[in-house]
Scaffold this motif. Structure first.
Motif, short mmCIF file in Angstrom:
data_model
loop_
_atom_site.label_atom_id
_atom_site.label_comp_id
_atom_site.label_asym_id
_atom_site.label_seq_id
_atom_site.Cartn_x
_atom_site.Cartn_y
_atom_site.Cartn_z
N GLY A 25 0.82 -1.21 0.00
CA GLY A 25 0.00 0.00 0.00
C GLY A 25 0.85 1.26 0.00
N ASN A 26 1.93 1.23 0.74
CA ASN A 26 2.83 2.38 0.80
C ASN A 26 3.52 2.61 -0.54
N ALA A 27 3.95 1.55 -1.20
CA ALA A 27 4.63 1.69 -2.49
C ALA A 27 3.71 2.30 -3.54
N PHE A 28 2.49 1.81 -3.64
CA PHE A 28 1.59 2.34 -4.65
C PHE A 28 1.01 3.69 -4.26
N SER A 29 0.88 3.96 -2.98
CA SER A 29 0.44 5.28 -2.54
C SER A 29 1.48 6.33 -2.91
N SER A 30 2.73 6.02 -2.70
CA SER A 30 3.79 6.94 -3.07
C SER A 30 3.85 7.15 -4.58
N SER A 31 3.58 6.09 -5.31
CA SER A 31 3.56 6.20 -6.78
C SER A 31 2.43 7.13 -7.24
N ILE A 32 1.27 6.99 -6.64
CA ILE A 32 0.14 7.85 -7.00
C ILE A 32 0.44 9.31 -6.66
N HIS A 33 1.06 9.55 -5.52
CA HIS A 33 1.41 10.91 -5.13
C HIS A 33 2.44 11.51 -6.08
N SER A 34 3.41 10.72 -6.49
CA SER A 34 4.44 11.26 -7.38
C SER A 34 3.88 11.55 -8.77
N VAL A 35 2.95 10.73 -9.26
CA VAL A 35 2.33 11.00 -10.56
C VAL A 35 1.44 12.24 -10.47
N ALA A 36 0.79 12.44 -9.33
CA ALA A 36 -0.03 13.63 -9.16
C ALA A 36 0.82 14.89 -9.16
N ARG A 37 2.04 14.80 -8.64
CA ARG A 37 2.92 15.96 -8.61
C ARG A 37 3.59 16.21 -9.96
N ASN A 38 3.96 15.13 -10.67
CA ASN A 38 4.66 15.29 -11.93
C ASN A 38 4.18 14.22 -12.91
N PRO A 39 3.11 14.48 -13.67
CA PRO A 39 2.55 13.46 -14.56
C PRO A 39 3.47 13.04 -15.69
N SER A 40 4.45 13.85 -16.02
CA SER A 40 5.34 13.48 -17.13
C SER A 40 6.27 12.32 -16.78
N LEU A 41 6.42 12.03 -15.51
CA LEU A 41 7.28 10.91 -15.08
C LEU A 41 6.46 9.68 -14.68
N ALA A 42 5.28 9.54 -15.25
CA ALA A 42 4.39 8.43 -14.84
C ALA A 42 5.00 7.07 -15.16
N LYS A 43 5.59 6.91 -16.34
CA LYS A 43 6.16 5.60 -16.70
C LYS A 43 7.34 5.24 -15.80
N GLN A 44 8.22 6.19 -15.56
CA GLN A 44 9.37 5.92 -14.71
C GLN A 44 8.93 5.64 -13.27
N SER A 45 7.94 6.37 -12.81
CA SER A 45 7.44 6.18 -11.45
C SER A 45 6.80 4.80 -11.30
N PHE A 46 6.09 4.34 -12.33
CA PHE A 46 5.48 3.01 -12.26
C PHE A 46 6.56 1.93 -12.18
N GLY A 47 7.65 2.10 -12.90
CA GLY A 47 8.76 1.15 -12.80
C GLY A 47 9.33 1.07 -11.40
N TYR A 48 9.46 2.22 -10.76
CA TYR A 48 9.95 2.24 -9.39
C TYR A 48 8.94 1.61 -8.43
N ALA A 49 7.67 1.81 -8.71
CA ALA A 49 6.64 1.20 -7.85
C ALA A 49 6.68 -0.32 -7.95
N ILE A 50 6.89 -0.84 -9.15
CA ILE A 50 7.00 -2.29 -9.32
C ILE A 50 8.25 -2.82 -8.61
N LEU A 51 9.34 -2.05 -8.67
CA LEU A 51 10.55 -2.46 -7.96
C LEU A 51 10.33 -2.48 -6.45
N GLY A 52 9.48 -1.63 -5.94
CA GLY A 52 9.16 -1.66 -4.52
C GLY A 52 8.16 -2.75 -4.17
N PHE A 53 7.29 -3.07 -5.14
CA PHE A 53 6.25 -4.07 -4.92
C PHE A 53 6.82 -5.48 -4.88
#
Length: 75
Positions: A25-53
């Motif tokens: 929950g923490n990994a994906f919550s952080s991913s959602i917050h980072s995409v909300a702050r900077n939508p242009s990094l959505a793909k990179q942020s999702f990769g980091y979320a999977i690495l945390g998951f």
């Protein structure tokens, strides 16, 4: 006595599942917050979320495989 010890061991092994759920929950919550702050990094942020998951889910699988033999196989 042995039956009680097996139940305590299985219960202790399953406590890790609650921690894994909080970690996922923490990994994906952080991913959602980072995409909300900077939508242009959505793909990179999702990769980091999977690495945390992945390691967090591995901990949950290890806990399940530890608790199952303790409760069912060792009778």
């Amino acid at each position: 006595m042995l039956e009680g010890a097996k139940s305590i061991g299985a219960g202790a092994a399953t406590i890790a599942l609650a921690g894994a759920a909080a970690g996922i929950g923490n990994a994906f919550s952080s991913s959602i917050h980072s995409v909300a702050r900077n939508p242009s990094l959505a793909k990179q942020s999702f990769g980091y979320a999977i690495l945390g998951f992945a390691p967090t889910e591995a901990i949950a699988l290890f806990a399940s495989t530890t608790a199952s033999p303790t409760s069912f196989v060792l009778q």
